[in-house]
Every structure is written in C-alpha cells, then in structure tokens.
Design a protein around this motif. Structure first.
Motif, PDB file in Angstrom:
ATOM      1  N   GLU A   1      30.960 -33.345  75.686  1.00 45.59           N
ATOM      2  CA  GLU A   1      29.646 -33.269  76.344  1.00 45.59           C
ATOM      3  C   GLU A   1      29.791 -32.906  77.826  1.00 45.59           C
ATOM      4  O   GLU A   1      28.848 -32.443  78.452  1.00 45.59           O
TER       5      GLU A   1
ATOM      6  N   LYS B   1      29.538 -28.998  66.494  1.00 44.60           N
ATOM      7  CA  LYS B   1      28.335 -28.427  67.106  1.00 44.60           C
ATOM      8  C   LYS B   1      28.394 -28.526  68.624  1.00 44.60           C
ATOM      9  O   LYS B   1      27.972 -27.623  69.335  1.00 44.60           O
ATOM     10  N   CYS B   2      28.925 -29.661  69.100  1.00 37.95           N
ATOM     11  CA  CYS B   2      29.007 -29.852  70.548  1.00 37.95           C
ATOM     12  C   CYS B   2      29.957 -28.818  71.164  1.00 37.95           C
ATOM     13  O   CYS B   2      29.684 -28.270  72.236  1.00 37.95           O
TER      14      CYS B   2
ATOM     15  N   ASP C   1      15.833 -24.146  66.645  1.00 38.71           N
ATOM     16  CA  ASP C   1      16.766 -24.993  65.905  1.00 38.71           C
ATOM     17  C   ASP C   1      15.978 -26.027  65.120  1.00 38.71           C
ATOM     18  O   ASP C   1      15.948 -27.191  65.466  1.00 38.71           O
TER      19      ASP C   1
ATOM     20  N   THR D   1      23.031 -33.874  61.997  1.00 41.11           N
ATOM     21  CA  THR D   1      23.783 -34.795  62.828  1.00 41.11           C
ATOM     22  C   THR D   1      24.561 -34.019  63.884  1.00 41.11           C
ATOM     23  O   THR D   1      25.171 -32.995  63.591  1.00 41.11           O
ATOM     24  N   TRP D   2      24.543 -34.519  65.102  1.00 42.12           N
ATOM     25  CA  TRP D   2      25.328 -33.926  66.188  1.00 42.12           C
ATOM     26  C   TRP D   2      26.780 -34.331  65.976  1.00 42.12           C
ATOM     27  O   TRP D   2      27.067 -35.483  65.683  1.00 42.12           O
ATOM     28  N   ASN D   3      27.697 -33.390  66.082  1.00 39.99           N
ATOM     29  CA  ASN D   3      29.107 -33.744  65.891  1.00 39.99           C
ATOM     30  C   ASN D   3      29.987 -32.870  66.783  1.00 39.99           C
ATOM     31  O   ASN D   3      29.488 -32.025  67.523  1.00 39.99           O
TER      32      ASN D   3
END
Length: 891
Positions: free
Chosen positions: A284, A369-370, A359, A364-366
């Motif tokens: 992040e 994807k990040c 989008d 789920t953010w993972n």
C-alpha cells in the motif's frame, strides 16, 4: 430492592438467568432459541437485570467461562440501549464489577471485559469514571502479564473506538489521559510479550490521523520504536509497522522525510515478506507515496528493485478465491450471495456528469490487486521510464511454456494492462505487436488467462479503434471484436464477465464504427442473454445499453430490432414489479429508447404503463408495505422515472398520448417532494423532459411543480444535494420557455436563489453554474419587467457564467433574456458593460438571425448612449481577441 444499599443478587434470579444463558449457547437443537430469547427479554424489563449479568460475568466462579462470557456480551448489547437510563447506583455497580476482570486469569474474560469497558466509555465518557484510568495505569505498571494484557486490551479498544476521549481535558486530572498512557505504550514496544507489542503499537497508530500534541512532540521516540519493531518475529507486529508508515506518508509525510531512504528500503524488504498480509500492507505504501504527491525523484532510484517485486506479487496466490471461482461452470445457477449490490446513478442534466468508476466488481482486496494498482500508479507518475526494467521481465514471463507456468503468463498480461494508460507513449510503437500477441490468448486453455486478456485488450481499445482507418488496423480491430464476442459466449462465468465488460469499453470507443457489424454483435449478445445466469445477465444488459448509446439511430432497423427486442420483452414480462433484476433491464431500455427515438414507439406503451404501475405500487408501499404486499425500495422509483425520461427524450411529442391517459402528473409531483434526494433528482429531470414535449399536461398543477423546484434552490438545499438543485434549476428554465408569463409568481423567489449561486461560483459544480445562468436568462426573457429592475445585482457574475457556456439553443434563450432586460432597463447594465461584451464575444457564431440582430441593436444602443469617448474607453478595457470578436457586430 433499594438501590442505596450494596446490591446483592437473589439466588433464584441468578440461577434462572444462568440456566437461560446456558441453553442460549448450547448447540443442541432441542433448545428453542426464540423462546429463550423471549425469556431473557422478559428479565431485561427488571431494573437490576444488568447487575445480574455483571455479577454472573465477574463473580460466578462456579459456572463455565462460556456462560460468563455470554453474560458479558449480553450485558454489552444491553448497555448500548439502556445505560443512560440506569439508576446511577446501578451504573456504578456495573462499573465496579468490570474493573477486577481486567486481571482475570482467563483470556476470554479479560477480552470481553475490555469490550464492555470501551462501550461504557463511549456512552459515559472518561470523566464519569475516574477509577477506570487509575485501574488501567495500575495494571499496566503491575508487571503481571494477565493484568498488563487485560488493561492493554481495554485501552486498545478505547483507542480504536473513541480515540478522541483520551486527548481531552478531564476534570480533576492535571493532564490529558493520552499524556499519561503514551509513555507506557512506547515502553511496551520493547516488551518480551508479542501480545503487548501488538496491542500497544496498534493503539498508538490510532492517533496518527488525530495527531495529539503528546504524539507530535514524541514523534522521534515513536519512529525509533517503529524501526526497532520493524523486524519483529511476530507478523502481526510487522503488519502494524507497515500500516504506521503508510498512514504517516499519507497524513504527515514531513516526519518521514529525514528517514525516507530507510523507510523505502524497509518497505522493499517487507514487500517480499513470507506473510502475504504483511506484504500487502507494505505494498500500500507505493500508491500512498504517489497519492501524497511527494517528489518522484526520491523513489526513482528504487524502481529497478521495486518493479520486479510488484511483478512477482502479481501472480495468483495458491489460495486466491478466484482460482476456485474460475473452476465454476457457466451453467451453474448463481447463489444469492454471488449477486453484488448494484447502484443506479440518477439522471443528471449538465456538462460534467459525476464519474462512476468502472470497477463494479467488489472483490476481496489482496496482494495481487494491490501490486497491480501500485504498478498502474507508478506508470502514471514515471511514464515510460519504467519500461526498460519492466518489459524484459514481462517478455520473459510471457515466453514461459508449460501448464505449471500459466500464473506467470497471466501476471505478465495483467502487467501490460496495468501500464496501458501511464506508458502508452513508450508502448505505442509496439502496440500492434502487443495486441497481435494478446488476441490468441483469448482462446487460451486457462480461463483466467482468457479473462485477463479481455481486460488488457480493453485497456488498449483507444489504439485499436484508431487503427480502423487502414486495412491492417481494420483487420486487427475486427479480430479483437470477434475474439471478445467469442469470449462473451465462453462457458466460464469469470470469462463471460470479463469479456462483456471489455466489450462495453470497446463499444464506447468505437461508437458508430460498430454499425457495419451490428447484426453479428446483436446475435452474440442475445445468445449470451439466453445462456447467462443472473449475475452476468446484468453485464449483458450493460453491454446492450452501451451498444445502443454507441450506435444511436443506426439501431433503428427492423432486422436489428427483430434480434434485439423479443428476448428483452420476454424477460420484461417474466419479472415481477418487485424483482430487483428489473433494475438493469429498466436501465437497458432507457438507453435503447434514447437511441431509437421515435423508432421505440412500437414498444412504448407497455413499457410506459409498467413504469407508472411500478411508481404507484412503490408510493403505496412507502405508506403501507403490508397492504401493498411489497417492501418499499426507492430504487424502483428512480429507475422508472429515468426510463420515462428516456421515453420522453426518445419519443418527443409522441409521448403525449401516453401521458394524457394516466396519472403521471400527480405521481411526479409526489416524487418532486420526496424525502430521498435521488428520487427528487430523477423527478426533476423528468419534469424538464416533459416540459419540453408536452407542457400542456403539467398545466393543472404548474404552480406546485414550480414551487417544489424553487425550494431545491435554497442555499441550504443546494449544499446538501447539488444534483437535485441542478436538475430542478434546469426544469424551471424548460417550463419557463413553454408557459411564458405563467411562471411570474415564482420568478423573484428563483432569482433570489440563483444570484448567490452565481456569486459564489468557485466552490460549486460547473453544471449548476451553467444551468443557473441559463434559467436566469430564460426567466428574464419571459418576464423582463420583473427581472430587469434587479439587473445591477447580478450582471457581472451572470455574464461571467454565460461566457463559459458552449453555443447551443439554451444559450440562445439566455441571450434573448439579456436583450429583453437591456431594452427594459438600459442603465442596469452600464456598470457591467465590459462583462457583457465578454459574454457576447464568447459566441463562435449566433445561428439565429433574429438573435444576432437583437445583440447588434443592444451594442449599437450603448454606443449611442455613451458619448464623449465613454464608449471608446469601455472598448479599450477589453482584451484584443474580444474586440476582434465584437467587430462582426459593426461596433
């Protein structure tokens, strides 16, 4: 029981409540949970019920930990609704029972105590419980692990739920609680117990956003602590260290500047952490750094090391839920939990529509994807500079052979898509080659390679469409188009979804270029329509709607309508008026009606009647859901109003016969005064559309419509719902030009609302300013005698707004108003002549001959009025390009 003596439980009540709690948590199915719940509710009527729960939780040593914990959780929920109404003595009793539990030997009891304490602090504040702070400090300083953990658990929950209460003055305390706790939290950073390191660091992190003075002045100590914890053996602690750096770079980057090199080095290292959650938190950092608009050069030298890490993290993890989903066959029906919530954007009249991200997929953010998002942002900041590092790795991954390397190939295709925007210049010479490489991957044996290839191709759709002009480019466009259509009919749900979304993007770019292929496109889309399960059906609707918007009137041919309409109408007939699957279909029909114009009239009547029906049912359900037999859901009203707007716009005056036979007028008035902003927004859009095509049917309730619309322009209303104000303002203008003098009762009310909007234009949305300027002009055109006496109050900001509007019919109306006012009150514009001339010069050309002549007359009138060099003085104040533009009016 008197509240003054020390409270004691009665044996019978104690036993009965314990028994009920035991049944409540038992797993045997014989216990009737609803009945037990009712018994407990019965007990909760007694004023000292919470005391029983507190007693069981803290003192019932003979009962199981599970029952005590259940009593605690029940107490917590009960206090939320009853705490403030409890007798002070009972509040005191509950609080005094909780404190000893901070040091309980059982971890679950300690943790539940912390949760209840945080709730009590939320409800009663810290000042109402001085013993708490003392107890927390005593436990933290005790060196007994149970006591330290219990206090730390409670403190961390207070910091998470209500951090501000510790950074406030407390009567009777010499300093704020945060000043007392912070040094102790820092001390725990070095505790041998991982639980204390984790809880203390998590607590301090909660204060980065608030940044109390206590933390501000001890920032060096905090950063030292973070560096010491940065290689902690516990992954939860490392995750919190990363989170702290990410928040600091977002909120207070200046603190990190002296240490930036070390922080970046550390983030590179943990971005490869064996624990995926730690790596995700570290990842992040890169997006946060770019978003904070810090100087890119500090990051530049690290790119050759960062980019390979991002790429290796972009491959699917073995436990990624998408791998399981990708196995799912397209013929399996969707479960309800697969259907993501959908959001309809209400109709908006104006130039700058509010953007909605494409989008839709709320997955789920993972780490994968990040990492892709970070690469996307880096490519936008550094552009082609990243290509020399990136491309060799991408090429190597793409050329890996064999089934076991498919995830590497997939990640390389994802990377190409991620940089598709930022590095487009550097990729440009190679794009034809890249696209040619991607097309065969649409037929890859691995479904997730097929789906990512759809997405990546859609990222290059601008380039693909630009090439249509030459034969090679046309062939490539055709191959992409046909490839995506094949994938729309894939058996795999994930691929269907990706192909439909990619196709919608291509449609938007290609627009009328799709016309020659309409038949084959429609055939594929309608085959998908017959094949898809519920979730992906929504995406087909979107692709059909986008197609209609892209090709417009081209769609209006029997051969196309025969393919398109029967399946849609059949689906329309199958769905009930309360079925949410109707929303995307209503939206789809809106786009089709708009595209077909009068060609939609053969389908219009049943569609129109059903919309009226849905609005009626929903308004009834709002008043009385039981009698209506459906739950109220405003989305049905919004979608129906928007479809009626689409019909009004498409059919024009052809909608009149439909409007005349029904109660639309009264339903619409209801919607214009609804309490939900999105209902009002769509209602005023429809009001304006109907004013254009059949004002006669609004006539009987005209004054009520005008009043409702004028009310939306009060400054308090504008601030809370700008899109509603925008549409209401536009609708007033549309009504004014049709009913002329009949708007006179509300003219001054509306003008008094529009003037402040124009005077404070900087902070407001561009569309609202344009619509305000046009409506003011239209009112001046129909009622110049009412508006012109107030001219000098608004001429300057009004003319400034008019000069920003592009040439069209609405601008013509506004200038007719300008001319009418000047005729009625020439002296009213004298102090604003320069502004007026600038507004006139903003026209490229006035198409209407009579308006052109009127503007000429106005300018000549002032030229004659201003003698003795005053006119020349005014002209010399103008910029040369403006003087140049005015020459066509012979002044």
């Amino acid at each position: 029981m008197a509240a003054t003596a020390t409270w004691q439980p009665q044996e019978q009540g104690f036993k009965e409540i314990c028994g009920l709690l035991e049944q409540q948590i038992s797993h045997s199915s014989s216990a009737d949970k609803a009945q037990i719940w009712q018994h407990l509710q019965h007990y909760s009527q007694f004023p000292d019920f919470n005391n029983y729960l507190a007693f069981i939780f803290s003192r019932a040593e003979g009962t199981s930990v599970e029952v005590r914990q259940a009593a605690g959780l029940y107490l917590k929920n009960n206090l939320r609704s009853t705490y403030k109404s409890l007798l002070p003595a009972y509040q005191q009793y509950v609080k005094s029972e909780l404190l000893p539990c901070l040091g309980a030997s059982d971890r679950h009891i300690r943790s539940t105590a912390g949760t209840i304490i945080s709730v009590v602090v939320q409800l009663g504040g810290v000042s109402g419980w001085p013993e708490l702070l003392q107890a927390l400090v005593t436990c933290l300083d005790s060196n007994d692990l149970s006591h330290m953990e219990g206090a730390m658990d409670a403190l961390s929950k207070i910091c998470e739920d209500i951090p501000q209460v510790l950074d406030a003055e407390v009567p009777g305390l010499a300093e704020r609680p945060i000043n007392i706790f912070l040094p102790r939290l820092f001390r725990f950073f070095q505790s041998p117990h991982a639980s204390l390191r984790k809880l203390s660091l998590g607590s301090v992190n909660q204060y980065i956003m608030l940044m109390p003075t206590a933390l501000y002045v001890s920032m060096d100590q905090y950063l030292q602590g973070l560096f010491i914890l940065s290689n902690d053996p516990n992954s939860e602690v490392r995750k919190l260290v990363c989170a702290a750096f990410v928040q600091l770079i977002e909120v207070r980057p200046s603190f990190l500047e002296p240490h930036l090199r070390n922080v970046i080095e550390y983030m590179l290292q943990v971005n490869k952490d064996t624990d995926d959650e730690v790596a995700l938190e570290a990842c992040e950092f890169w997006s946060a750094y770019c978003d904070a608009q810090l100087p890119p050069e500090n990051l530049r030298e690290f790119l050759p090391r960062l980019i390979p890490i991002l790429l290796s993290n972009m491959a699917y993890a073995d436990d990624d839920e998408s791998l399981v989903e990708a196995e799912e066959e397209g013929s399996q029906p969707d479960r309800d939990q697969d259907l993501k919530p959908r959001f309809h954007v209400s109709r908006f009249h104006g130039s700058d529509e509010i953007d909605d991200d494409d989008d839709d997929v709320v997955n789920t953010w993972n780490l994968r994807k990040c990492s892709a998002a970070a690469l996307d942002i880096l490519s936008n900041v550094f552009g082609d500079e990243i290509l020399p590092t990136l491309m060799p790795i991408v090429q190597a991954k793409l050329s890996t052979a064999g089934d076991d390397a498919w995830k590497e190939r997939e990640a390389a295709v994802l990377a190409l898509g991620a940089i598709g925007e930022g590095c487009i210049n550097g990729l440009y010479p190679h794009l034809a080659e890249i696209v040619a490489f991607l097309i065969p991957l649409l037929d890859d044996k691995f479904p997730l390679i097929r789906s990512i290839s759809c997405w990546t191709l859609s990222r290059f759709s601008k380039f693909i469409v630009q090439g249509i002009g030459h034969p090679k480019g046309y062939d490539q466009f055709d191959s992409v188009l046909m490839g995506l259509l094949r994938r729309i009919l894939d058996d795999n749900k994930r691929v269907q979804e990706a192909a439909c979304s990619a196709f919608a993007t291509l449609e938007e770019e290609a627009a009328e270029e799709l016309a020659p292929r309409l038949e084959i496109i429609l055939k594929h889309l309608m085959l998908a329509f017959g094949k898809y399960q519920r979730r992906n059906l929504r995406i087909v609707y979107d692709a059909i709607g986008t197609l209609a918007e892209a090709v417009g009137g081209e769609l209006n041919q029997p051969v196309y309508l025969d393919i398109l309409m029967p399946p849609l109408i059949e689906k329309w007939q199958q769905l009930s008026n309360s079925d949410k699957d109707l929303f995307p279909l209503l939206e789809c029909f809106t786009s089709i009606a708009h595209a077909l114009g009068t060609g939609f009239s053969q389908f219009a009547e049943p569609v129109f009647k059903r919309c009226i029906n849905i609005i009626q049912t929903q308004q009834f359900a709002k008043a009385d859901p039981v009698a209506a037999g459906v739950q109220y859901d405003k989305e049905f009203i919004v979608c129906s109003l928007d479809l009626l707007s689409g019909l009004a716009e498409g059919l024009g005056s052809g909608i009149e016969s439909l409007v005349s036979q029904c109660s639309l007028r009264d339903l619409l008035l209801h919607c214009c005064v609804d309490d939900a902003p999105d209902v009002r927004q769509s209602a005023f859009a429809l009001l304006g559309d109907l004013a254009r095509v059949c004002p006669i049917h609004l006539h009987p309730r005209l004054s009520e419509f005008l009043e409702a619309a004028a009310k939306q322009l009060e400054i308090s209303k504008v601030k809370e719902a700008i899109s509603v104000a925008n549409n209401a303002c536009w609708a007033i203008g549309e009504l004014a030009v049709k009913v002329r003098q009949e708007v006179s009762p509300i003219v001054l009310t509306v003008i008094s609302c529009l003037v402040p909007i124009l005077q404070h234009a900087e902070g407001l949305n561009k569309s609202l300013i344009e619509n305000s300027a046009i409506t003011l002009g239209r009112l001046a055109w129909v009622c110049p005698e009412l508006v012109s006496p107030h001219m000098e109050h608004f001429m300057q900001p009004w003319c400034t707004a008019l000069s920003m509007i592009r040439d069209d019919v609405e601008k013509e109306d506004a200038f007719r108003g300008l001319c009418a006012m000047v005729k009625a009150n020439p002296s009213g514009a004298l102090s604003s002549l320069v502004y007026m001339c600038t507004a006139i010069a903003s026209w490229h050309e006035i198409r209407s001959e009579d308006l052109h002549n009127e503007v000429c007359q106005v300018l000549h009138g002032y030229k004659q009025m201003l003698r003795n060099g005053a006119w020349d003085q005014c002209m010399s104040a103008l910029e040369p390009p403006i003087k140049e533009k005015l020459s066509k009016y012979q002044v």
